[in-house]
Design an enzyme around this catalytic site. Structure first.
Site, PDB file in Angstrom:
ATOM      1  N   LYS A  67       0.827  -1.208   0.000  1.00 11.81           N
ATOM      2  CA  LYS A  67       0.000   0.000   0.000  1.00 11.81           C
ATOM      3  C   LYS A  67       0.862   1.258   0.000  1.00 11.81           C
ATOM      4  O   LYS A  67       0.511   2.253  -0.631  1.00 11.81           O
ATOM      5  CB  LYS A  67      -1.000   0.003   1.156  1.00 11.81           C
ATOM      6  CG  LYS A  67      -2.119  -1.019   0.943  1.00 11.81           C
ATOM      7  CD  LYS A  67      -3.417  -0.676   1.660  1.00 11.81           C
ATOM      8  CE  LYS A  67      -4.528  -1.636   1.203  1.00 11.81           C
ATOM      9  NZ  LYS A  67      -5.780  -1.543   1.904  1.00 11.81           N
ATOM     10  N   LYS A  73      -4.333 -10.470  -5.650  1.00  9.05           N
ATOM     11  CA  LYS A  73      -5.559 -10.683  -4.888  1.00  9.05           C
ATOM     12  C   LYS A  73      -6.668  -9.751  -5.382  1.00  9.05           C
ATOM     13  O   LYS A  73      -6.411  -8.581  -5.658  1.00  9.05           O
ATOM     14  CB  LYS A  73      -5.255 -10.372  -3.416  1.00  9.05           C
ATOM     15  CG  LYS A  73      -6.444 -10.380  -2.501  1.00  9.05           C
ATOM     16  CD  LYS A  73      -6.062  -9.922  -1.099  1.00  9.05           C
ATOM     17  CE  LYS A  73      -6.429  -8.470  -0.829  1.00  9.05           C
ATOM     18  NZ  LYS A  73      -7.854  -8.169  -0.850  1.00  9.05           N
ATOM     19  N   LYS A  78     -11.076  -4.495  -3.280  1.00  8.97           N
ATOM     20  CA  LYS A  78     -12.000  -3.386  -3.492  1.00  8.97           C
ATOM     21  C   LYS A  78     -11.292  -2.182  -4.057  1.00  8.97           C
ATOM     22  O   LYS A  78     -11.814  -1.450  -4.877  1.00  8.97           O
ATOM     23  CB  LYS A  78     -12.594  -2.960  -2.147  1.00  8.97           C
ATOM     24  CG  LYS A  78     -13.791  -3.720  -1.710  1.00  8.97           C
ATOM     25  CD  LYS A  78     -14.301  -3.106  -0.407  1.00  8.97           C
ATOM     26  CE  LYS A  78     -13.999  -3.971   0.777  1.00  8.97           C
ATOM     27  NZ  LYS A  78     -12.921  -3.507   1.619  1.00  8.97           N
TER      28      LYS A  78
HETATM   29  P1  ATP Z   1      -9.173  -3.045   0.289  1.00  3.14           P
HETATM   30  O1  ATP Z   1      -8.622  -3.088  -1.105  1.00  3.14           O
HETATM   31  O2  ATP Z   1      -9.885  -1.761   0.604  1.00  3.14           O
HETATM   32  O3  ATP Z   1      -8.193  -3.464   1.347  1.00  3.14           O
HETATM   33  P2  ATP Z   1     -10.304  -5.699   0.364  1.00  3.14           P
HETATM   34  O4  ATP Z   1     -11.010  -6.242  -0.820  1.00  3.14           O
HETATM   35  O5  ATP Z   1      -8.925  -6.201   0.636  1.00  3.14           O
HETATM   36  O6  ATP Z   1     -10.374  -4.122   0.278  1.00  3.14           O
HETATM   37  P3  ATP Z   1     -10.988  -5.742   3.175  1.00  3.14           P
HETATM   38  O7  ATP Z   1     -12.099  -4.891   3.675  1.00  3.14           O
HETATM   39  O8  ATP Z   1      -9.597  -5.280   3.388  1.00  3.14           O
HETATM   40  O9  ATP Z   1     -11.255  -6.012   1.617  1.00  3.14           O
HETATM   41  O10 ATP Z   1     -11.135  -7.203   3.788  1.00  3.14           O
HETATM   42  C1  ATP Z   1     -12.376  -7.722   4.271  1.00  3.14           C
HETATM   43  C2  ATP Z   1     -12.308  -9.223   4.419  1.00  3.14           C
HETATM   44  O11 ATP Z   1     -12.283  -9.844   3.119  1.00  3.14           O
HETATM   45  C3  ATP Z   1     -11.041  -9.726   5.128  1.00  3.14           C
HETATM   46  O12 ATP Z   1     -11.397 -10.837   5.924  1.00  3.14           O
HETATM   47  C4  ATP Z   1     -10.146 -10.177   3.993  1.00  3.14           C
HETATM   48  O13 ATP Z   1      -9.225 -11.167   4.380  1.00  3.14           O
HETATM   49  C5  ATP Z   1     -11.170 -10.723   3.015  1.00  3.14           C
HETATM   50  N1  ATP Z   1     -10.677 -10.648   1.629  1.00  3.14           N
HETATM   51  C6  ATP Z   1     -10.305  -9.521   0.984  1.00  3.14           C
HETATM   52  N2  ATP Z   1      -9.943  -9.796  -0.273  1.00  3.14           N
HETATM   53  C7  ATP Z   1     -10.064 -11.147  -0.415  1.00  3.14           C
HETATM   54  C8  ATP Z   1      -9.823 -12.054  -1.496  1.00  3.14           C
HETATM   55  N3  ATP Z   1      -9.389 -11.607  -2.662  1.00  3.14           N
HETATM   56  N4  ATP Z   1     -10.060 -13.368  -1.307  1.00  3.14           N
HETATM   57  C9  ATP Z   1     -10.513 -13.821  -0.107  1.00  3.14           C
HETATM   58  N5  ATP Z   1     -10.762 -13.015   0.955  1.00  3.14           N
HETATM   59  C10 ATP Z   1     -10.547 -11.701   0.802  1.00  3.14           C
HETATM   60 MG    MG Z   2      -7.821  -5.375   2.265  1.00  3.49          MG
END
Ligand code: ATP
Ligand code: MG
Length: 334
Positions: A117, A198, A201
């Site tokens: 990040k 990965k 969002k």
């Molecule tokens: P950001 O990019 O804002 O960090 P994010 O998609 O990583 O968003 P988070 O809000 O950080 O989402 O994570 C919420 C939950 O979703 C956490 O438990 C995280 O481990 C899970 N998670 C996030 N991305 C994935 C993925 N690609 N596959 C499986 N689990 C995920």
């Molecule tokens: Mg995340």
């Protein structure tokens, strides 16, 4: 069975930092629903984490409500679980400061997510570095025994245990050391446009993620365009990352065994594979989307759930902070 003090406690959260996607669903939310009747569950919309990168205030406010409505739409039952907006329980921030003071900077600088990040930003906000301490506070403040997350959060959970242990050894047994719970399948859903990254969002690009609220035709289009490899059909002796990702998504949605997946997909041409995966994803998301629209059409309902959640968990958070203050020798009154 309702809210009770007898069951082990569980905490996990999602940042309202954008559109929730199937990675969030398969890695986290789906599993929350499955365990909510066996534990005392607290699910956070962790808005203080979201602001570690700039969020448009109007947009953020609406994403908080959208995220809460999605929790309900996937099947979180507010009678069994508490749904809380993190910033509505100020004790999270208070405990985060106390934990910051026992956390070496070196531990934080080693975090993979910090490194990625920080690389993506021109100036790195201190919040990007501190964020795992706030996450530790989110978990430790409820003395959570289990934290169900996706694979990308495993390192932050290890750090949480390290921080808890350090605090316990400095000030005496205070915190429960939480266990990480990862789903067997779906713990790491990869981007459709780049199966080496990965699904996130915060990653832009229209072909990257399948949003939980994407219309069916858009879901199909995204999956049909997903990156695969130069082979024509599924070959389990040499699966490319893109194909493996699609198979994982299918398996996590369907709940079927690895053998069953092999049987069904061995030798299948990529076009047919994608069509089958798209049908499966659409069939999972359609009922969820229907419930989402019903939930948001009921004016004030989501706010009510959030208010009730905060009222239910605030005493737990407050009592942990009180105990930590006492342990540290901070002023707690005459
Ligand atoms: P950001 O990019 O804002 O960090 P994010 O998609 O990583 O968003 P988070 O809000 O950080 O989402 O994570 C919420 C939950 O979703 C956490 O438990 C995280 O481990 C899970 N998670 C996030 N991305 C994935 C993925 N690609 N596959 C499986 N689990 C995920
Ligand atoms: Mg995340």
């Amino acid at each position: 069975m309702g809210w009770s003090n007898m069951k082990a406690r569980v905490f996990s959260g999602v940042q309202p930092s954008g559109n929730l996607h199937i990675g969030n669903y398969l890695g986290a939310l789906k599993n929350w629903v499955e365990i909510q009747s066996n534990y005392e569950c607290i699910w956070g919309i962790v808005d203080l984490h979201a602001v570690t990168v700039y969020q448009d205030p109007v947009e953020l406010r609406s994403k908080i409500l959208e995220t809460a409505a999605l929790f309900l739409a996937v099947g979180i039952d507010p009678k069994l679980s508490s749904i809380v907006a993190q910033s509505s329980v100020p004790a999270h921030s208070e405990l985060a400061w106390m934990l910051t003071c026992v956390t070496p900077v070196g531990w934080l600088e080693r975090m993979t997510q910090y490194k990625t990040k920080a690389q993506a930003q021109e100036t790195v906000g201190d919040g990007i570095l501190q964020y795992p301490v706030l996450m530790a506070a989110d978990i430790l403040i409820y003395q959570a025994a289990i934290v169900p997350v996706g694979d990308d959060q495993a390192q932050h959970l290890e750090l949480t245990r390290d921080i808890a242990q350090r605090f316990n050894s400095l000030y005496g047994e205070t915190f429960v050391l939480p266990d990480t719970s990862l789903p067997a399948v779906g713990a790491r859903v990869m981007g459709l446009d780049d199966p080496e990254k990965k699904m996130s969002k915060s990653t832009t690009g229209s072909g990257h993620a399948i949003g939980l609220l994407d219309p069916p035709d858009q879901i199909r289009k995204k999956i049909m365009r997903a990156t695969t490899d130069s082979q024509p059909a599924v070959n389990f002796d040499g699966l490319g990352a893109g194909v493996e990702n699609l198979l994982n998504i299918f398996q996590a949605c369907s709940g079927c065994t690895t053998e069953k997946v092999r049987e069904q997909f061995a030798g299948m041409r990529y076009g047919d594979l994608k069509k089958t995966v798209a049908d499966m994803v659409v069939s999972q998301l359609e009922p969820l989307q229907k419930r989402y629209h019903e939930i948001v059409s009921e004016k004030g309902y989501v706010d009510c759930v959030l208010q009730e959640g905060a009222e239910r968990v605030s005493p737990i958070a407050g009592s942990t902070v009180q105990q930590v203050k006492e342990r540290m020798g901070l002023y707690t009154g005459a």
